[in-house]
Every structure is written in structure tokens, then in C-alpha cells.
Scaffold this active site. Sequence first.
Site, mmCIF file in Angstrom:
data_model
loop_
_atom_site.group_PDB
_atom_site.id
_atom_site.type_symbol
_atom_site.label_atom_id
_atom_site.label_comp_id
_atom_site.label_asym_id
_atom_site.label_seq_id
_atom_site.Cartn_x
_atom_site.Cartn_y
_atom_site.Cartn_z
ATOM 1 N N GLU A 86 0.844 -1.193 0.000
ATOM 2 C CA GLU A 86 0.000 0.000 0.000
ATOM 3 C C GLU A 86 0.882 1.248 0.000
ATOM 4 O O GLU A 86 1.934 1.278 0.651
ATOM 5 C CB GLU A 86 -0.891 -0.020 1.251
ATOM 6 C CG GLU A 86 -1.834 1.155 1.382
ATOM 7 C CD GLU A 86 -2.579 1.175 2.704
ATOM 8 O OE1 GLU A 86 -3.662 1.771 2.753
ATOM 9 O OE2 GLU A 86 -2.063 0.593 3.689
ATOM 10 N N LYS A 186 -10.271 0.561 -0.858
ATOM 11 C CA LYS A 186 -10.133 0.333 0.587
ATOM 12 C C LYS A 186 -11.346 0.875 1.338
ATOM 13 O O LYS A 186 -11.767 2.015 1.142
ATOM 14 C CB LYS A 186 -8.850 0.999 1.094
ATOM 15 C CG LYS A 186 -8.537 0.734 2.564
ATOM 16 C CD LYS A 186 -7.221 1.390 2.960
ATOM 17 C CE LYS A 186 -6.880 1.134 4.427
ATOM 18 N NZ LYS A 186 -5.630 1.819 4.815
ATOM 19 N N CYS A 219 -4.549 -3.343 4.253
ATOM 20 C CA CYS A 219 -4.082 -2.822 5.543
ATOM 21 C C CYS A 219 -5.117 -2.933 6.666
ATOM 22 O O CYS A 219 -5.415 -4.018 7.141
ATOM 23 C CB CYS A 219 -3.607 -1.373 5.370
ATOM 24 S SG CYS A 219 -2.484 -0.822 6.689
#
EC number: 3.5.1.12
Length: 521
Positions: A86, A186, A219
Site C-alpha cells: 500500500e 479500501k 491494511c
Amino acid sequence: MAYTMMDLCWKLFVCIFCYQVVSGRVKRHGHYVAAVYEHESILSPNPAALVDRRSALELMGRNLDIYEQQVVDAARQGAQIIVFPEDGIHGFNFTRSSIYPYLDFVLHSQSVKWNPCREPYLFNDTEVLQRLSCMALKNKIFLVANLGTKEPCDHADPRCPSDGRYQFNTNVAFSDDGMLVATYRKHNLYFEYAFDTPPEPDYKFFDTPFAGKFGMFTCFDILFFEPAVNLIRQYNLKQVVYPTAWMNQLPLLSAVEFQQAFATAFNVNVLAANIHHPTLGMTGSGIYTPVKSFIYHNMESYGGKLIVAEIPVITTDYETNLESNERFGENLHHSCKPFTSVSLDDQVCFKEREDTPGRASEEGNELLPPIFYAEMMYDNFTFVPVWGQKGKLHVCANTLCCYLTYRRDVLTDELYALGVFDGLHTVHGTYYVQACALVKCGGLSFNTCGQEVTDATALIDFQLWGNMSTPYIFPLLLTSGITLDFADHMGWKNNYYFISKNRTSSGLLTAALYGRWYEKD
């Protein structure tokens, strides 16, 4: 020319053998070769400054040059898929306005088939996508990367930002012919004010000829039910790609520690690529199976690291550690039933008691260790010290009671403690945690328990268990030097989840049951 049957068989064997050899690596049947790259990204010296597209492309191009080198290296080692971290291409700490020149346009709809390398003319502002697509195509490798993307929106859309566009933190996946096969936006942003949260969680996966379907998330997503858990369970996924920019937080949320726990808990392979910026606490990447891990954690030096490993394709649907029917069996809160430890000679008794500090134990011949409180992971844990060469302990908070039996061959000058937390975590994110944790303290005083510790010498046999209220338990087992170990046994026994280990491979830092009670977030 006439061929005997033996000649034909030999030619067939040679053909099959050659097919299985990729750049000198022989792949075993039912296995594939994966690569992840921990990238020390080249960052903007002033991410809040407004720059033009050309300047943004120049900085991103320097990172992409490194990516290209790593793709070539991974392909030479036989990798069939590579994952990048990321924020690796553009960096971080942008404002909503300053990140705009770094954003590519990406069509989120999968109804349009597009190969950016072969069809660069279809859309504007897709230079980064084109380079990534060409890397995949030229090296005949599946490629997953993370970048910032933009999509125009209509002001008739009540969610449309005032500047008329959405900005997303996006993963993209390319097939080995350069085709864009999946995009994921995300969902759980971590103080990323430059980006928008998509209106609904994306459940994105892509298919490969060598390992089937790969799921995709980013993440902070790993700590939440949506979309990570729901994606895996809804589509029965066994392989996961995971770009991350993770800041390590000991003792319970080190990157490699939790990445392994996720793979173990869900019985999946996880390909995790992290950013490498030790001064920011960012390192920790790996290729994880439920029973073996290939990791990189380095807080001492700089530079990127390519990990390449051959791992088995997971295809079985057998019961995972999260799904035992015994979890919903007889309630044992007010009874005691023996459970024979796999690592200790003693029998473990699953029973909740009402002992208080200084009160005599049930045997009446010793005082129980004192209860104390200390902050760990910004949460107020309730602890008892782990004293002596062996023993049995328990400690409770709210509805959760944690139990420990332990033995160490040699007493070392190190303090350990058994801690419990059952509540809402509210710092750097809000989510409900149930945790039972055996941790090494930072020093010999109680107030050092919960501190970040990286080295230990004590080798401990232990069994740890608790009456967890959630089925989502992540088993953590971290050893000296931020290395990983695997439990000998774990799972549900009646209403208790347990983890046991007969001697850690090196000094124990953390052995924990990290439960996520998603419904109470």
C-alpha cells in the site's frame, strides 16, 4: 522416423518436466510460487505541496522503476504472482488536494475488459496503470499493486464530494497477459483524509490458473468484518493478497504476528506486502500458509526486500479454528471438567473462580499472585504476574476469564504477566476486543507490563485458554527478535478457546488469543 513406446514415454516425461521448470525452479504438483516485495518507497519531500501531473508522474516513476526490477527478479525465480505494498507508488501524508495529481483514472466496473498496456488510448490519466500492466505482460506474471485513483461523480449523487470526484485508495490486479482483472477500493481508511470511503464494501477477487481465486483487501481492513471476513466466508476463498502500510505495535499487533494469525485462523494463504520505513515503525511482510511462514521484519536497515516462496494451493474446505461446533456446546461457567494439556502433565480444569488478590487458593496452602492494572495497546488490561518455574493462573475482566498453565525449565531474570481485556478499543480506531495475553514485561516492575519488547530468553511450555464470546479468535505467537512460532494445538473445547505450545523455539515475547467481537464495534 519410427518411435518405440519407450521413446514416446520418455519424450512425454521430458515435456512435462520442462513445463514444470520455470527459470530453474521445479514446482511441485499442487503448489505455486508467490512473491511479495517490501518496498522502501521514494517519498515526496512535501506531500502537502501542490504539484502538476508531470512532477507527480516523475516521482511515481522512480518507484515504478524499482517495481519493474523486482518483477523481473521474481519472474526469473519462477514467481507466478507478485504483490506490492500500500502507498508504495505515491507515498502518504497528502491532503485531498495535493494528492490529486498522483491519481490515475480507473474504471471500477468489471463489465469493461481492458488491457492498459495494449490499449493505453482508451482512458486519460492512466500512466501508472499502463506501466503496471506492461510489467505483468512482459514478465508473464500476475501482479497486484496499490495506487490512488479518481472517479468523477455527479452532484445529483448525495455522496459526491464538493470537488465533483471520488478519490480512492485502490488495489489493482493484472493477469499475466496484462489484463486488468480486479480493482478494490479500501473500505476501512486509517486517518486517510485524502481518500473517500466507497459507498459499499467491495468484495473483490480474481481467478488464476495456478491457485484458483485470490481475494483482495488492504491494511486496516484486516481488523474488521467488512469486507475481509465476509469476503473470505461468502466466496470460500483460500488465497488472499494483502497490500499494507502497517505501523508495528507490540505486543499484539506487529505486522508479521497478525498476518500469520489471520492465515492460521481462516485457513488461508496470505501474500502480504508492507512498506519499509523503520523510522515510522513500518516493516513486516511475508508469505503465509496456515502451517508455515516466510517473513521479513527489519527495523535496523534500509532498502527493499523481495520474498519468493513455493507454497501449496489450499483447496480443502475442512473446518477452521473459527468454526467448531463445540464452541456452542454445554456452558461450563459453573462446572469443572478436566481437559488434559497436550504440553503439560497436569490436567487443566475449565472453571471460573472468584479469587481475589492475597486470598488463599483453593488448596489453602498458598497465596494467589496479586492483580494489577497496566496499559497495553492503549487499553487498560487486568494482569497477574507469572512467577516461579511452573503454575496455574487465571484473571478476569467483564465477561472474559483467561487461564494459563505454564512451565519453564530454567528461571530467567524476566517478568511475564497474564493479561485480560474485554472492551471497546478507542485509540487509532474503534473496535471491540477480547484478549487473553501472556506477555514479557519491559522490566521487573508491574508498570512495565504491556510495553513494547523485542527480545526474550525464557523458553516456556504453556497452555492458554479463555471463555471467549466471539468465534473470531486470532492466535498470536511471537518470539524473540520478532520471529514467529506455531502452536502445537489450538481450537475450541466446550465454551473455551485454547492454544498450547510445548517449548517455544526461542524466547517468548507474546502468546495471545486476540478476539474480535465484530457485532459490538
